[in-house]
Design a protein around this motif. Structure first.
Motif, PDB file in Angstrom:
ATOM      1  N   ALA A  18       0.830  -1.202   0.000  1.00  0.00           N
ATOM      2  CA  ALA A  18       0.000   0.000   0.000  1.00  0.00           C
ATOM      3  C   ALA A  18       0.866   1.253   0.000  1.00  0.00           C
ATOM      4  O   ALA A  18       0.607   2.214  -0.735  1.00  0.00           O
ATOM      5  N   GLU A  19       1.910   1.249   0.819  1.00  0.00           N
ATOM      6  CA  GLU A  19       2.821   2.394   0.858  1.00  0.00           C
ATOM      7  C   GLU A  19       3.537   2.572  -0.471  1.00  0.00           C
ATOM      8  O   GLU A  19       3.665   3.701  -0.974  1.00  0.00           O
ATOM      9  N   GLU A  20       4.002   1.486  -1.062  1.00  0.00           N
ATOM     10  CA  GLU A  20       4.681   1.567  -2.358  1.00  0.00           C
ATOM     11  C   GLU A  20       3.783   2.184  -3.426  1.00  0.00           C
ATOM     12  O   GLU A  20       4.255   2.902  -4.314  1.00  0.00           O
ATOM     13  N   GLY A  21       2.471   1.919  -3.333  1.00  0.00           N
ATOM     14  CA  GLY A  21       1.534   2.450  -4.312  1.00  0.00           C
ATOM     15  C   GLY A  21       1.100   3.879  -4.065  1.00  0.00           C
ATOM     16  O   GLY A  21       0.401   4.461  -4.892  1.00  0.00           O
ATOM     17  N   GLY A  22       1.496   4.444  -2.926  1.00  0.00           N
ATOM     18  CA  GLY A  22       1.162   5.836  -2.658  1.00  0.00           C
ATOM     19  C   GLY A  22       0.028   6.050  -1.685  1.00  0.00           C
ATOM     20  O   GLY A  22      -0.459   7.186  -1.552  1.00  0.00           O
ATOM     21  N   ALA A  23      -0.407   5.017  -0.987  1.00  0.00           N
ATOM     22  CA  ALA A  23      -1.445   5.197   0.031  1.00  0.00           C
ATOM     23  C   ALA A  23      -0.920   6.052   1.175  1.00  0.00           C
ATOM     24  O   ALA A  23       0.276   6.053   1.485  1.00  0.00           O
ATOM     25  N   ASP A  24      -1.814   6.769   1.800  1.00  0.00           N
ATOM     26  CA  ASP A  24      -1.461   7.592   2.956  1.00  0.00           C
ATOM     27  C   ASP A  24      -1.590   6.818   4.266  1.00  0.00           C
ATOM     28  O   ASP A  24      -0.946   7.174   5.262  1.00  0.00           O
ATOM     29  N   VAL A  47       3.077  -4.724  11.619  1.00  0.00           N
ATOM     30  CA  VAL A  47       2.695  -3.813  10.543  1.00  0.00           C
ATOM     31  C   VAL A  47       3.374  -2.458  10.735  1.00  0.00           C
ATOM     32  O   VAL A  47       3.850  -1.842   9.773  1.00  0.00           O
ATOM     33  N   ARG A  48       3.428  -1.992  11.966  1.00  0.00           N
ATOM     34  CA  ARG A  48       4.093  -0.718  12.241  1.00  0.00           C
ATOM     35  C   ARG A  48       5.556  -0.770  11.818  1.00  0.00           C
ATOM     36  O   ARG A  48       6.095   0.199  11.272  1.00  0.00           O
ATOM     37  N   ASP A  49       6.211  -1.899  12.049  1.00  0.00           N
ATOM     38  CA  ASP A  49       7.615  -2.053  11.661  1.00  0.00           C
ATOM     39  C   ASP A  49       7.790  -2.126  10.146  1.00  0.00           C
ATOM     40  O   ASP A  49       8.881  -1.840   9.631  1.00  0.00           O
ATOM     41  N   ALA A  50       6.716  -2.501   9.442  1.00  0.00           N
ATOM     42  CA  ALA A  50       6.821  -2.741   8.004  1.00  0.00           C
ATOM     43  C   ALA A  50       6.554  -1.499   7.160  1.00  0.00           C
ATOM     44  O   ALA A  50       6.835  -1.502   5.957  1.00  0.00           O
ATOM     45  N   THR A  51       6.000  -0.439   7.746  1.00  0.00           N
ATOM     46  CA  THR A  51       5.595   0.715   6.945  1.00  0.00           C
ATOM     47  C   THR A  51       5.807   2.008   7.714  1.00  0.00           C
ATOM     48  O   THR A  51       5.790   2.025   8.950  1.00  0.00           O
ATOM     49  N   THR A  52       5.969   3.083   6.954  1.00  0.00           N
ATOM     50  CA  THR A  52       6.113   4.406   7.574  1.00  0.00           C
ATOM     51  C   THR A  52       4.828   5.225   7.489  1.00  0.00           C
ATOM     52  O   THR A  52       4.747   6.304   8.073  1.00  0.00           O
ATOM     53  N   ILE A  53       3.834   4.742   6.732  1.00  0.00           N
ATOM     54  CA  ILE A  53       2.579   5.488   6.634  1.00  0.00           C
ATOM     55  C   ILE A  53       1.713   5.234   7.864  1.00  0.00           C
ATOM     56  O   ILE A  53       2.017   4.372   8.687  1.00  0.00           O
ATOM     57  N   GLN A  54       0.642   5.984   7.989  1.00  0.00           N
ATOM     58  CA  GLN A  54      -0.230   5.863   9.145  1.00  0.00           C
ATOM     59  C   GLN A  54      -0.917   4.499   9.189  1.00  0.00           C
ATOM     60  O   GLN A  54      -1.247   3.926   8.157  1.00  0.00           O
ATOM     61  N   VAL A  55      -1.136   4.038  10.408  1.00  0.00           N
ATOM     62  CA  VAL A  55      -1.840   2.783  10.642  1.00  0.00           C
ATOM     63  C   VAL A  55      -2.987   3.046  11.608  1.00  0.00           C
ATOM     64  O   VAL A  55      -2.773   3.520  12.730  1.00  0.00           O
ATOM     65  N   ARG A  56      -4.202   2.767  11.171  1.00  0.00           N
ATOM     66  CA  ARG A  56      -5.356   2.777  12.067  1.00  0.00           C
ATOM     67  C   ARG A  56      -5.869   1.348  12.198  1.00  0.00           C
ATOM     68  O   ARG A  56      -5.888   0.602  11.217  1.00  0.00           O
ATOM     69  N   VAL A  57      -6.282   0.986  13.397  1.00  0.00           N
ATOM     70  CA  VAL A  57      -6.611  -0.405  13.702  1.00  0.00           C
ATOM     71  C   VAL A  57      -8.090  -0.528  14.046  1.00  0.00           C
ATOM     72  O   VAL A  57      -8.629   0.273  14.823  1.00  0.00           O
ATOM     73  N   LEU A  58      -8.735  -1.540  13.484  1.00  0.00           N
ATOM     74  CA  LEU A  58     -10.153  -1.775  13.734  1.00  0.00           C
ATOM     75  C   LEU A  58     -10.367  -2.346  15.135  1.00  0.00           C
ATOM     76  O   LEU A  58      -9.746  -3.337  15.517  1.00  0.00           O
ATOM     77  N   LEU A  59     -11.289  -1.738  15.870  1.00  0.00           N
ATOM     78  CA  LEU A  59     -11.642  -2.177  17.225  1.00  0.00           C
ATOM     79  C   LEU A  59     -13.055  -2.756  17.167  1.00  0.00           C
ATOM     80  O   LEU A  59     -14.047  -2.038  17.188  1.00  0.00           O
ATOM     81  N   ARG A  60     -13.132  -4.092  17.098  1.00  0.00           N
ATOM     82  CA  ARG A  60     -14.435  -4.754  16.920  1.00  0.00           C
ATOM     83  C   ARG A  60     -14.272  -6.225  17.261  1.00  0.00           C
ATOM     84  O   ARG A  60     -13.426  -6.912  16.686  1.00  0.00           O
TER      85      ARG A  60
END
Length: 236
Positions: A18-24, A47-60
């Motif tokens: 996702a980061e490589e493709g330009g996702a925020d 996942v945090r270690d794998a990317t520099t873009i923002q990560v939001r996590v589903l709480l459900r």
């Protein structure tokens, strides 16, 4: 004004692509059961270690959008664990027994921490959508509402979502369009003032959940959204 592109991720490889493709940003889920369930905190850390873009996590933690007092304690603990693991924010949405946004539960979860959050598609399943939007806008730190404008998908909710965005700039700023988003929806949403978009299977080859997120597909969405945002004025 630039637009935000978020991609649903299941694991670190999805986030990297996702980061490589330009996702925020990525929205991380642990499983796809009933539109997604919470991951383990250890997955958030990977996942945090794998990317520099923002990560939001589903709480459900259960099917549907209900919860109860006993589960709220666990949800609060999970949210704290996700933030400790490197999450930038939380994605959640709950309805009470009357089919309205459950402000009591959301306030209890929000009472500890300073993280921003996205309201998940609970808003699309509320009995009184207008009242639920008003309720959401009273809650702290909400910066996006993931919505299709319909309990089904954007194809069915597009007109209502566009009308809602055009009617109020503050609401348009909160809308994150998602729920089987298609390329042909983007120009109409941008014209209405929507500047945040969420893609799921559209980021994967042939729309298959067995495939990883594809950087080329994400880039195509990035190019489309950026082009529309640059060239189409907001109309009200």
């Amino acid at each position: 004004m630039s637009a935000l592109l978020e991609v649903l991720a299941l694991h670190p490889a999805d986030a990297q692509r996702a980061e490589e493709g330009g996702a925020d940003r990525v929205q991380l889920v642990g499983s796809l059961t009933d539109a997604g369930m919470s991951p383990e905190p250890a997955l958030v850390e990977r996942v945090r270690d794998a990317t520099t873009i923002q990560v939001r996590v589903l709480l459900r933690l259960r099917d549907g959008f209900g919860t109860d007092g006993g589960e709220v304690t666990r949800l609060r603990g999970l949210a704290a664990s996700y933030v400790d693991a490197g999450a930038d924010g939380i994605v959640m949405g709950f309805l009470n027994g009357h089919g309205d946004i459950d402000a009591e539960v959301l306030t209890a979860i929000l009472s500890e921490g300073e993280w921003p959050w996205t309201c998940h598609r609970a808003i699309d399943h509320a009995l009184d959508t207008d009242r639920s939007w008003r309720t959401l806008q009273t809650l702290p730190r909400l910066d996006q509402v993931l919505t299709a404008g319909s309990a089904r998908d954007l194809e069915h909710g597009l007109d209502d979502l566009i009308a809602r965005a055009r009617a109020d700039a503050a609401t348009a700023a909160l809308i994150q369009a998602g729920g089987d988003l298609r390329p042909e929806h983007v120009p109409w949403l941008v014209r209405a003032g929507v500047r945040s978009f969420h893609i799921t299977s559209a980021a994967r080859p042939l729309g298959s959940w067995k495939a990883y997120v594809d950087a080329g597909l994400v880039q195509a969405w990035r190019t489309l959204i950026d082009a529309e945002t640059r060239h189409r004025p907001t109309t009200r």
